[in-house]
Motif scaffolding. Structure first.
Motif, mmCIF file in Angstrom:
data_model
loop_
_atom_site.group_PDB
_atom_site.id
_atom_site.type_symbol
_atom_site.label_atom_id
_atom_site.label_comp_id
_atom_site.label_asym_id
_atom_site.label_seq_id
_atom_site.Cartn_x
_atom_site.Cartn_y
_atom_site.Cartn_z
ATOM 1 N N ILE A 202 48.025 40.732 24.633
ATOM 2 C CA ILE A 202 48.809 41.103 25.804
ATOM 3 C C ILE A 202 48.523 40.158 26.973
ATOM 4 C CG2 ILE A 202 49.199 42.910 27.517
ATOM 5 C CD1 ILE A 202 50.504 43.390 24.757
ATOM 6 N N CYS A 203 47.274 39.768 27.164
ATOM 7 C CA CYS A 203 46.967 38.807 28.233
ATOM 8 C C CYS A 203 47.663 37.473 27.984
ATOM 9 C CB CYS A 203 45.465 38.604 28.358
ATOM 10 S SG CYS A 203 44.630 39.991 29.134
ATOM 11 N N TYR A 204 47.695 37.044 26.745
ATOM 12 C CA TYR A 204 48.412 35.806 26.422
ATOM 13 C C TYR A 204 49.886 35.935 26.785
ATOM 14 C CZ TYR A 204 51.093 32.508 23.702
ATOM 15 O OH TYR A 204 52.008 31.583 23.323
ATOM 16 N N ILE A 205 50.489 37.040 26.405
ATOM 17 C CA ILE A 205 51.910 37.231 26.662
ATOM 18 C C ILE A 205 52.187 37.277 28.164
ATOM 19 C CG2 ILE A 205 53.801 38.897 26.466
ATOM 20 C CD1 ILE A 205 52.664 39.562 23.657
ATOM 21 N N TYR A 206 51.406 38.073 28.897
ATOM 22 C CA TYR A 206 51.661 38.193 30.332
ATOM 23 C C TYR A 206 51.296 36.918 31.078
ATOM 24 C CZ TYR A 206 52.773 43.052 29.830
ATOM 25 O OH TYR A 206 53.375 44.205 29.467
ATOM 26 N N PHE A 207 50.233 36.265 30.674
ATOM 27 C CA PHE A 207 49.841 35.039 31.365
ATOM 28 C C PHE A 207 50.908 33.965 31.189
ATOM 29 C CE2 PHE A 207 47.221 31.161 31.870
ATOM 30 C CZ PHE A 207 46.772 31.419 33.159
ATOM 31 N N THR A 208 51.431 33.837 29.989
ATOM 32 C CA THR A 208 52.468 32.828 29.794
ATOM 33 C C THR A 208 53.739 33.198 30.547
ATOM 34 O OG1 THR A 208 53.146 33.874 27.718
ATOM 35 C CG2 THR A 208 51.632 32.004 27.583
ATOM 36 N N ARG A 209 54.053 34.465 30.627
ATOM 37 C CA ARG A 209 55.237 34.868 31.392
ATOM 38 C C ARG A 209 55.065 34.549 32.864
ATOM 39 N NH1 ARG A 209 56.841 40.812 29.201
ATOM 40 N NH2 ARG A 209 57.394 40.182 27.087
ATOM 41 N N VAL A 210 53.937 34.906 33.424
ATOM 42 C CA VAL A 210 53.710 34.712 34.856
ATOM 43 C C VAL A 210 53.644 33.226 35.184
ATOM 44 C CG1 VAL A 210 52.055 35.051 36.717
ATOM 45 C CG2 VAL A 210 52.604 36.942 35.195
ATOM 46 N N VAL A 211 52.898 32.461 34.411
ATOM 47 C CA VAL A 211 52.753 31.036 34.690
ATOM 48 C C VAL A 211 54.082 30.312 34.486
ATOM 49 C CG1 VAL A 211 51.618 28.916 33.938
ATOM 50 C CG2 VAL A 211 50.290 30.985 34.270
ATOM 51 N N VAL A 212 54.789 30.650 33.416
ATOM 52 C CA VAL A 212 56.076 30.007 33.173
ATOM 53 C C VAL A 212 57.055 30.365 34.292
ATOM 54 C CG1 VAL A 212 58.085 30.003 31.640
ATOM 55 C CG2 VAL A 212 55.804 29.780 30.701
ATOM 56 N N VAL B 54 54.784 46.259 32.044
ATOM 57 C CA VAL B 54 53.389 46.376 32.482
ATOM 58 C C VAL B 54 52.932 47.837 32.472
ATOM 59 C CG1 VAL B 54 51.855 46.083 34.472
ATOM 60 C CG2 VAL B 54 53.390 44.239 33.813
ATOM 61 N N VAL B 55 53.787 48.745 32.923
ATOM 62 C CA VAL B 55 53.437 50.171 32.914
ATOM 63 C C VAL B 55 53.225 50.656 31.484
ATOM 64 C CG1 VAL B 55 54.340 52.481 33.404
ATOM 65 C CG2 VAL B 55 54.513 50.682 35.130
ATOM 66 N N CYS B 56 54.074 50.223 30.563
ATOM 67 C CA CYS B 56 53.917 50.607 29.153
ATOM 68 C C CYS B 56 52.606 50.054 28.583
ATOM 69 C CB CYS B 56 55.097 50.121 28.331
ATOM 70 S SG CYS B 56 56.618 51.008 28.656
ATOM 71 N N PHE B 57 52.265 48.830 28.962
ATOM 72 C CA PHE B 57 51.001 48.248 28.516
ATOM 73 C C PHE B 57 49.828 49.102 28.969
ATOM 74 C CE2 PHE B 57 47.437 45.564 29.984
ATOM 75 C CZ PHE B 57 46.909 45.249 28.746
ATOM 76 N N CYS B 58 49.850 49.519 30.222
ATOM 77 C CA CYS B 58 48.764 50.356 30.750
ATOM 78 C C CYS B 58 48.722 51.709 30.049
ATOM 79 C CB CYS B 58 48.924 50.531 32.258
ATOM 80 S SG CYS B 58 48.678 49.007 33.173
ATOM 81 N N GLU B 59 49.892 52.251 29.740
ATOM 82 C CA GLU B 59 49.951 53.530 29.041
ATOM 83 C C GLU B 59 49.375 53.440 27.626
ATOM 84 O OE1 GLU B 59 51.018 56.682 29.874
ATOM 85 O OE2 GLU B 59 51.086 55.977 31.940
#
Length: 127
Positions: free
Chosen positions: A84-94, A39-44
Motif C-alpha cells: 500500500i505504501c508503494y501504491i500511495y507513494f507512487t500516486r502522490v509523487v507522480v 485512503v479511508v478504505c486502506f485505514c479501515e
C-alpha cells in the motif's frame, strides 16, 4: 465487508477519471474524492489488523498456537503496508511531478514509477 469492494470501485472510478482527462467537469474534485475514499478504505482494513496483532500478543504469552498466528499476522501486516505504501507513494509523487513540471519533463513521472517498481521488486526478491 463493504470496504474492499468500495476500494476496488474507487480505484476503477479513479482510472476512468484519469483516462477522461481534465476536460471533464470537476475532474480534480473527483480525483481527490476517489483518492480520499481509497485512503479511508486502506485505514479501515489496516485498523483491524493492528488491533488483532495487539490481542494476539497478549494471547501469545499464554498459548503457543497464538504465537504462530501472531507471527503470520505480523508478516501479513508488513506485506500489506509495503504494498500500500508503494501504491500511495507512487500516486502522490507522480501526481506531484505531473503538477509541478512542465510538459517537456512529464516523462520524469514515468521513469520514476518504473524505477520505483524495480526497487520494490528487488526488495521483495532480496527478502
Amino acid at each position: 465487508m463493504i470496504v474492499i469492494p468500495l476500494q476496488v470501485v474507487a480505484n476503477i472510478a479513479q482510472v476512468a477519471i484519469d483516462e477522461s482527462g481534465p476536460l471533464v467537469q470537476d475532474w480534480v474534485t473527483w480525483k481527490q474524492i476517489f483518492l480520499l475514499v481509497d485512503v479511508v478504505c486502506f485505514c479501515e482494513v489496516l485498523f483491524p489488523i493492528v488491533w488483532s496483532i495487539k490481542n494476539l500478543r497478549e494471547a501469545a504469552r499464554t498459548d503457543g498456537k497464538a504465537a504462530v498466528n501472531l507471527m503470520k499476522l505480523t508478516l501479513f501486516r508488513q506485506y500489506y503496508i509495503v504494498v500500500i505504501c508503494y501504491i500511495y507513494f507512487t500516486r502522490v509523487v507522480v501526481y506531484a511531478l505531473e503538477t509541478i513540471t512542465s510538459y517537456r519533463y512529464l516523462w520524469m513521472s514515468v521513469v520514476y514509477v518504473s524505477n520505483d517498481f524495480d526497487c520494490a521488486v528487488n526488495k521483495f526478491n532480496s527478502a
